[in-house]
Structures are given as C-alpha cells and as structure tokens.
Design an enzyme around this catalytic site. Structure first.
Site, short mmCIF file in Angstrom:
data_model
loop_
_atom_site.label_atom_id
_atom_site.label_comp_id
_atom_site.label_asym_id
_atom_site.label_seq_id
_atom_site.Cartn_x
_atom_site.Cartn_y
_atom_site.Cartn_z
N PRO A 110 -40.05 -31.21 8.60
CA PRO A 110 -41.33 -31.02 8.93
C PRO A 110 -41.79 -30.21 9.97
O PRO A 110 -42.35 -30.73 11.43
CB PRO A 110 -41.85 -32.60 8.97
CG PRO A 110 -40.58 -33.29 9.42
CD PRO A 110 -39.66 -32.38 8.73
N CYS A 111 -41.65 -28.97 10.10
CA CYS A 111 -41.97 -28.07 11.20
C CYS A 111 -43.58 -28.01 11.38
O CYS A 111 -43.98 -27.84 12.50
CB CYS A 111 -41.46 -26.65 10.86
SG CYS A 111 -42.00 -25.97 9.46
#
Length: 181
Positions: A136-137
């Site tokens: 989850p950037c």
C-alpha cells in the site's frame, strides 16, 4: 514464464503481471512510472495464471470496501534490497491509516546519522512500487499531512484512502476537486 492481464477497477484499468507461482506486478495502466515499459509489457503473453486470478479476487473484495489481506497471496516484487526493505515497511501500514515518508525513513535499519538522507531514497522506492494497492504505497503522505507523490495521481490516492476509511469509493471527479486538480 510471466503472463499479464487487465482488471477493470472503478478507478481505471489495472495491469497485472505474474508467473505461475507469484504476482510480480500490479499497477494502474495509466500511471506515470509503470514498473515495466510498454515494450517490456508487449513481450509478455496474455494469460490468467493462478496468482493473477487470486489478485482479481483480492481486487474485487478491496473495491467492494472489504479488507482483504495478502496473507495467502505470493507477492514477488523485482526490486533492490533497499526497495524491498521499504516495501516491507509499507506492508506494515494498517488498512485505512497513513504514515509519512519521513516516518518510513526513520524505521529503516540504517545508522541514525544517515536516516535523514534516506527520505528521498524512500520516496523513490515508494514511487516505484511494482505491486500497488497490495503493497500500500497510497498510504504514504507528506510529513505535513498532505497528499503527495502518487504515480497514479493524487485524486486516485485520495479515493483509495477514502475507500479504506469509509468502505465507500467516491467518484474520481469528486476527489480531483478535493485535491485541487
């Protein structure tokens, strides 16, 4: 052997790449810095390997506002050891929460005297994440709390964070106006 396929998300087409045993890529097809060039992607055959099918199911659940985990998925990003350390930190950010690039840099196993200089390198590793959403950037924000630096656009980043916080996906055009686009 790698195969590729596409997932039609509410926020746009997502490219999926995987081997017979692992997912190696997942990104919005129109993002600014895709992990593979168009020429590299053209060399990969269309297919639906087991990891790609598993990713479709994960994406279905995610965009329905559920909280799918990647526990049973095999993710195999092809990155440097430094980038892998950053991606491992991204995976620890809880669903619906955020942290800053600086926070990530401070968690790296490097001497404290060098951590401040790693901010840009962390930003580069986050920005070149080859398996977006699952790693989850989009949960990384600026130290000032503002949305910043998402290869698929700030409106998408805002929409993804809203989905995770509320369970509902806002219209992308609403998010564009909220982030000033």
């Amino acid at each position: 052997m790698l195969s590729k396929n596409c997932y039609g998300s509410p926020l746009g087409a997502i490219t999926l790449v995987g081997s017979d045993t692992a997912l190696t890529g997942l990104w919005f097809a129109d993002q600014s810095r895709p992990p593979l060039t168009a020429a590299e992607l053209a060399q990969i055959a269309q297919g639906t390997s087991a990891p790609i099918k598993a990713a479709w199911h994960w994406l279905d659940a995610y965009f329905q506002g559920q909280r799918p985990t990647t526990d049973k998925l095999v993710l195999q990003p092809q990155v440097t050891p430094f980038s892998m350390a950053v991606l491992n930190l991204l995976e620890q950010i809880p669903y619906g929460e955020v942290c800053s690039y600086r926070d990530l840099a401070l968690q790296l196993p490097v001497p404290a005297t060098k951590r401040a200089r790693y901010g840009r390198a962390v930003g580069g590793a986050v920005g070149h994440n080859p398996i977006a959403l699952m790693i989850p950037c989009h949960r990384v924000i600026g130290a000032n709390g503002q949305l910043t630096g998402y290869a698929s656009g700030l409106a998408r980043k805002a929409a993804l964070l809203t989905l995770e916080r509320t369970g509902h996906l806002p219209q992308l055009c609403e998010m564009r106006s909220q982030v000033g686009l």
